[in-house]
Scaffold this active site. Structure first.
Site: not given
Length: 282
Positions: A179, A239
């Protein structure tokens, strides 16, 4: 007082201590109903349930990330409903290695509450030792909780934009490498990362065979390598939406590296403005 991690043995000894409050934080980012369903099927006796989307996040707005911080007064009121007072030892747990329990840990510290810890090994470790679960709701007397001076610090998007790539700041992204690098993006509409950030997957804090946190000395060495001579307050953790970044902050605190800050909006807030730069690759 437990401030970072607590063992199953310590929790078992204090399970019905009126000054301890156990909170089930199980969750699934792809299925918001899964956590409460798991709680109903079986949980640590006398544990209450915290919903990540409803209890541990605030109102969503077009400019915010997926999990905005709740208002401090709203969260304090929820703590009172759960039977938490200013002298209560909070123990948060989940079944995901602490990914979601660390959100409650960070939020409690943000309210100025020091006596909060994550159950090391979580639901799996509890069952392995005790084989003891309950389907009954928690029996808690409402508490009296007053928020104090924050023990955890945040930064906003303009701050991250200003210090992105600066030598005196290290920005750490806790998402999985695929990601971070932009190879896949299962949740957010844009793939990639903030330019200048480095990657430290939150699961790297765990000892894989047992799902518990690595020893404090090992975590300290690993984070000091990322800091590269900088002080912990010079590190910003982020994040996808401010959830798993708290896991890295918990690991640092457990390792004695105090003062790193949370970019609460994280990637999902960063990409709200298409003018903000996006990087891909390692």
């Amino acid at each position: 007082m437990y401030r970072t991690l607590v063992t199953v043995e310590a929790l078992e000894d204090n399970l019905f201590n009126a000054q301890w409050c156990v909170v089930d934080c199980r969750h699934d980012l792809m299925d918001f109903a899964a956590g409460f369903a798991a709680y109903q099927a079986g949980h640590i006796p006398n544990a209450t349930f915290a919903h990540i989307e409803e209890d541990l996040s605030g109102e969503k707005t077009p400019a915010a990330g997926r999990h905005p911080l709740p208002r401090r007064e709203d969260l304090a009121a929820i703590f009172e409903e759960w039977g938490i007072g200013n002298d209560t030892q909070i123990v948060a747990y989940d079944a995901q290695g602490g990914q979601f329990a660390s959100r409650l840990w960070w939020l409690a510290r943000w309210l100025g509450h020091e006596a909060v810890a994550v159950l090391d090994g979580g639901w799996q470790a509890w069952l392995a030792r005790t084989q003891w679960s309950s389907t009954e709701d928690a029996d808690r007397v409402p508490g009296s909780f007053r928020a104090g001076t924050p023990l955890a610090q945040t930064v906003d998007t303009p701050t991250v934009l200003a210090c992105s790539g600066a030598a005196d700041t290290v920005l750490v992204d806790a998402r999985a490498a695929e990601r971070f690098e932009g190879r896949i993006e299962p949740i957010d509409p844009v793939a990639g990362h903030v330019p200048g950030a480095c990657n430290r997957f939150w699961q790297s804090n765990l000892d894989e065979p047992n799902g518990r946190f690595k020893p404090a000395a090992q975590l300290r060495a690993e984070y000091e390598a990322l800091l590269a001579g900088r002080a912990p307050p010079q590190m910003i953790q982020m994040c996808g939406s401010g959830i798993s970044a708290a896991h890295n902050l918990l690991a640092m605190e457990h390792a004695g590296l105090v003062g790193a800050r949370l970019y609460a909006g994280s990637w999902s807030e960063w990409i709200r403005d298409p003018a903000r730069p996006v990087a891909t690759g390692p």
